[in-house]
Design a protein around this motif. Structure first.
Motif, PDB file in Angstrom:
ATOM      1  N   THR B 114      -3.679   8.660  28.629  1.00 43.42           N
ATOM      2  CA  THR B 114      -2.236   8.856  28.527  1.00 43.42           C
ATOM      3  C   THR B 114      -1.508   7.878  29.447  1.00 43.42           C
ATOM      4  N   CYS B 115      -1.997   7.752  30.688  1.00 46.65           N
ATOM      5  CA  CYS B 115      -1.342   6.855  31.649  1.00 46.65           C
ATOM      6  C   CYS B 115      -1.462   5.396  31.216  1.00 46.65           C
ATOM      7  N   CYS B 116      -2.528   5.055  30.482  1.00 46.34           N
ATOM      8  CA  CYS B 116      -2.738   3.666  30.054  1.00 46.34           C
ATOM      9  C   CYS B 116      -2.365   3.482  28.591  1.00 46.34           C
ATOM     10  N   HIS B 117      -1.489   4.334  28.067  1.00 40.67           N
ATOM     11  CA  HIS B 117      -1.129   4.215  26.652  1.00 40.67           C
ATOM     12  C   HIS B 117      -0.432   2.876  26.402  1.00 40.67           C
ATOM     13  N   PRO B 118      -0.847   2.151  25.339  1.00 37.72           N
ATOM     14  CA  PRO B 118      -0.291   0.805  25.124  1.00 37.72           C
ATOM     15  C   PRO B 118       1.209   0.784  24.831  1.00 37.72           C
ATOM     16  N   THR B 129      -1.239   5.233  36.639  1.00 35.94           N
ATOM     17  CA  THR B 129      -2.661   5.483  36.857  1.00 35.94           C
ATOM     18  C   THR B 129      -2.933   5.696  38.338  1.00 35.94           C
ATOM     19  N   LEU B 130      -2.342   4.831  39.182  1.00 31.76           N
ATOM     20  CA  LEU B 130      -2.560   4.968  40.626  1.00 31.76           C
ATOM     21  C   LEU B 130      -1.958   6.269  41.144  1.00 31.76           C
ATOM     22  N   ARG B 131      -0.799   6.646  40.584  1.00 30.78           N
ATOM     23  CA  ARG B 131      -0.124   7.856  41.050  1.00 30.78           C
ATOM     24  C   ARG B 131      -0.816   9.118  40.528  1.00 30.78           C
ATOM     25  N   GLU B 132      -1.037   9.192  39.220  1.00 30.78           N
ATOM     26  CA  GLU B 132      -1.461  10.456  38.608  1.00 30.78           C
ATOM     27  C   GLU B 132      -2.977  10.614  38.546  1.00 30.78           C
ATOM     28  N   VAL B 133      -3.701   9.528  38.293  1.00 28.84           N
ATOM     29  CA  VAL B 133      -5.163   9.649  38.196  1.00 28.84           C
ATOM     30  C   VAL B 133      -5.793   9.548  39.581  1.00 28.84           C
ATOM     31  N   CYS B 134      -5.337   8.559  40.369  1.00 33.45           N
ATOM     32  CA  CYS B 134      -5.934   8.360  41.701  1.00 33.45           C
ATOM     33  C   CYS B 134      -5.236   9.201  42.760  1.00 33.45           C
ATOM     34  N   PRO B 183      -9.229  -1.157  25.476  1.00 34.31           N
ATOM     35  CA  PRO B 183      -8.876  -2.367  26.231  1.00 34.31           C
ATOM     36  C   PRO B 183      -7.749  -2.177  27.244  1.00 34.31           C
ATOM     37  N   SER B 184      -6.712  -1.392  26.918  1.00 32.34           N
ATOM     38  CA  SER B 184      -5.618  -1.266  27.884  1.00 32.34           C
ATOM     39  C   SER B 184      -6.076  -0.473  29.116  1.00 32.34           C
ATOM     40  N   VAL B 185      -6.990   0.484  28.918  1.00 32.08           N
ATOM     41  CA  VAL B 185      -7.539   1.230  30.065  1.00 32.08           C
ATOM     42  C   VAL B 185      -8.356   0.290  30.961  1.00 32.08           C
ATOM     43  N   LEU B 186      -9.226  -0.499  30.326  1.00 33.05           N
ATOM     44  CA  LEU B 186     -10.077  -1.401  31.103  1.00 33.05           C
ATOM     45  C   LEU B 186      -9.227  -2.445  31.823  1.00 33.05           C
ATOM     46  N   ARG B 187      -8.177  -2.900  31.148  1.00 41.24           N
ATOM     47  CA  ARG B 187      -7.326  -3.918  31.750  1.00 41.24           C
ATOM     48  C   ARG B 187      -6.602  -3.367  32.985  1.00 41.24           C
TER      49      ARG B 187
END
Lengths: 148, 412
Positions: B114-118, B129-134, B183-187
């Motif tokens: 969700t955080c890395c949705h294109p 991603t840094l805020r919500e996942v990490c 790809p957007s997650v990996l990027r």
């Protein structure tokens, strides 16, 4: 002008139909533009009342307010690959050419449908969620699709 | 175990997992964040009295969820949230099913996708991603990505509003969607690592905290979704990270791969990275991250710069260019060709490349040209190219590195 003219190539008379000529109705799309400062200037209640009156006169097909531009996603298809961009379309040469009002479970389904809209191959499809008017007893002004 | 330690452990280990599950159960980031704080507050009150629950994460999810429902019920007299309460109550109790841990892990993956949705801008994906996942603080992220905290907070608020209003779904893409969505997650993970490994501007040569965070994310992804490119990405990050100490001199200055003291490379990272790279290569579905990991592994095998297997490096760049054509990769390949066939061969390639619009403002391109000119004994050309690299560079340690190279050129 009597509403008709001769085709220069074939010599046939072409009737230039106006909407009232044969009692036919032509659909018009009225697009609402607002700058961010005036985004919420118009109360939902006022919009609701106007749309209700219009619906009562039998002239309203569909009307929906949209969420602000930051909710937009632009879809383009190039070489068979779907590309998604955050925000509204940026190419100022591209002009509004049509619209689809679709029902989708979530943004993923909406984007997948948008990617299949044929002109996505040549231009851009801006996908923007419709919001609900915050008016008591609100019902949608758009026709509801058949169940199934 | 003392209760305080158990609480700290749960906070450190389970906080983001619990959050990810609460987002699904409550259907929103803000509601989940509040419920998470409530759950930990109640745990601090009750664990000392009732003892530490057998499964702290499931306990926290359950308490957080019930608290949120209570609040929604109390508020529904004022705002019409009946639907929300019904939806939340309809969810099965997360503490009940025996496979609850599996559920929590799926939620973390949902949160990442969700955080890395294109449909979110790349910088918003990184911040979210840094805020919500990490679970990094907004101020720490703002410092790391070099924007004002207020601007970063605004970026996060807008992204969350888009997730909510545009209804970006909270789910892991199906197998057929995965090639488009992974790809957007990996990027994002790669960009987070790079911002910590080679910051695009600023004074520090590296920021270990961000790179560690990226490696943690890559490990989590590999655990939850062992796709070849996920494994390749983790391999790449570990192999690059292995050089961190050697890459930064005692005075904070940047040290090039050629000049690094290879005895300072982290052998454990290298061994793990190599094993993962081989695993990803064996899959037969080889993507750009796996190929970059393979390149890093070839460098890791060499005792010194001169011993590098340049033929293999050039070959890997050839494959990488077929998978992902890019002028920057062409440039790296040209340097490898120069090492294999001599500087003149490399210069012929670089001179053609530097005429591409994508590279005319690219500092590392001029630095590479300068280095090859130096090796070919063309010192005046080397001087001019280093000056161009210097003028285009925005990062303190890199600028000083170019200046040092310039100063060390023999007079002509």
């Amino acid at each position: 002008m009597d509403g008709s003219r001769r085709c220069p190539a074939t010599g046939r008379v072409i009737r230039l139909c106006r909407n009232d000529e044969r009692g036919r109705i032509v659909k018009y799309l009225c697009l609402v533009y607002l700058d961010e400062a005036h985004w919420s200037a118009c109360p939902d209640q006022e919009c609701f009342e106007f749309a209700s009156t219009l619906a009562g006169s039998g002239r309203l097909v569909a009307a929906e307010p949209l969420h602000p531009v930051h909710t937009a996603t632009t879809v383009r298809v190039r070489n068979g690959q779907v590309a998604l961009y955050d925000g509204p379309f940026a190419e100022t040469k591209e002009l509004l050419a049509g619209f689809y009002l679709i029902d989708a479970a979530d943004l993923n389904e909406a984007l997948s449908i948008a990617g299949r809209i044929p002109p996505a191959k040549y231009g851009s499809i801006e996908v923007r969620p419709v919001r609900e008017l915050s008016v008591d007893g609100f019902r949608s002004f758009s026709p509801q699709p058949a169940a199934g | 175990m003392p209760v305080a330690t158990a609480l700290e452990d749960a906070y450190r280990r389970d906080r983001r997992k619990v959050f990810a599950t609460l987002v699904r159960l409550l259907g929103g980031f803000d509601l989940a964040e509040e419920a998470l704080h409530e759950a930990f507050r109640i745990a601090a009150d009750r664990w000392p009295v009732e003892g530490v629950p057998r499964n702290p994460a499931a306990w926290l999810v359950s308490v957080g969820r019930f608290r949120a429902i209570d609040r929604l019920r109390r508020d529904r007299r004022f705002i019409s949230l009946d639907d929300a309460v019904d939806a939340v109550e309809a969810e099965p109790d997360p503490a009940a099913p025996p496979d609850e841990q599996g559920g929590l892990e799926d939620d973390q993956l949902r949160l990442i996708f969700t955080c890395c949705h294109p449909s979110l801008a790349e910088e918003a994906q990184i911040a979210l991603t840094l805020r919500e996942v990490c679970g990094l603080a907004t101020e720490a992220i703002a410092r790391a990505v070099l924007v004002k905290p207020s601007a970063l907070a605004q970026r996060i608020v807008r992204a969350k509003a888009k997730i909510r209003d545009a209804r970006i779904p909270y789910h892991v893409p199906d197998a057929d969607e995965l090639p488009e969505r992974l790809p957007s997650v990996l990027r994002v993970v790669y960009l987070i690592f790079n911002e910590g490994y080679a910051p695009s501007s600023g004074e520090r040569a590296t920021d270990p905290a961000l790179s560690q965070e990226a490696i943690r994310l890559a490990r989590l992804l590999r655990e939850l979704l062992p796709e070849p490119e996920v494994i390749g990405l983790l391999a790449l990050l570990l192999l690059q990270e292995s050089r961190r100490l050697a890459r930064e001199a005692a005075d904070g200055e940047f040290v090039s791969l050629e000049q690094q003291n290879r005895s300072r490379w982290d052998r454990a990272h290298i061994a793990e990275g190599q094993a993962l790279a081989e695993q990803a290569l064996r899959s037969g579905r080889i993507g750009p991250y796996t190929l970059q990991a393979a390149l890093a592994a070839v460098h890791a095998e060499a005792e010194c710069w001169e011993d590098t297997d340049w033929t293999q490096i050039v070959g890997l760049y050839d494959v990488l260019l077929r998978v992902e054509p890019s002028p920057v990769i062409e440039l790296n390949r040209a340097v490898a060709v120069a090492m294999r066939d001599g500087p003149v061969a490399g210069l012929a390639l670089i001179d053609a490349l530097m005429r591409l619009p994508a590279l005319t403002q690219y500092a590392p391109g001029y630095a590479a040209r300068a280095d090859l000119c130096r090796r070919a004994g063309r010192y005046e050309e080397a001087r001019a190219a280093y000056r161009q690299a210097l003028a285009l560079s925005e990062q303190g340690p890199t600028q000083r590195y170019f200046q040092l190279q310039l100063d060390q050129l023999p007079a002509t």
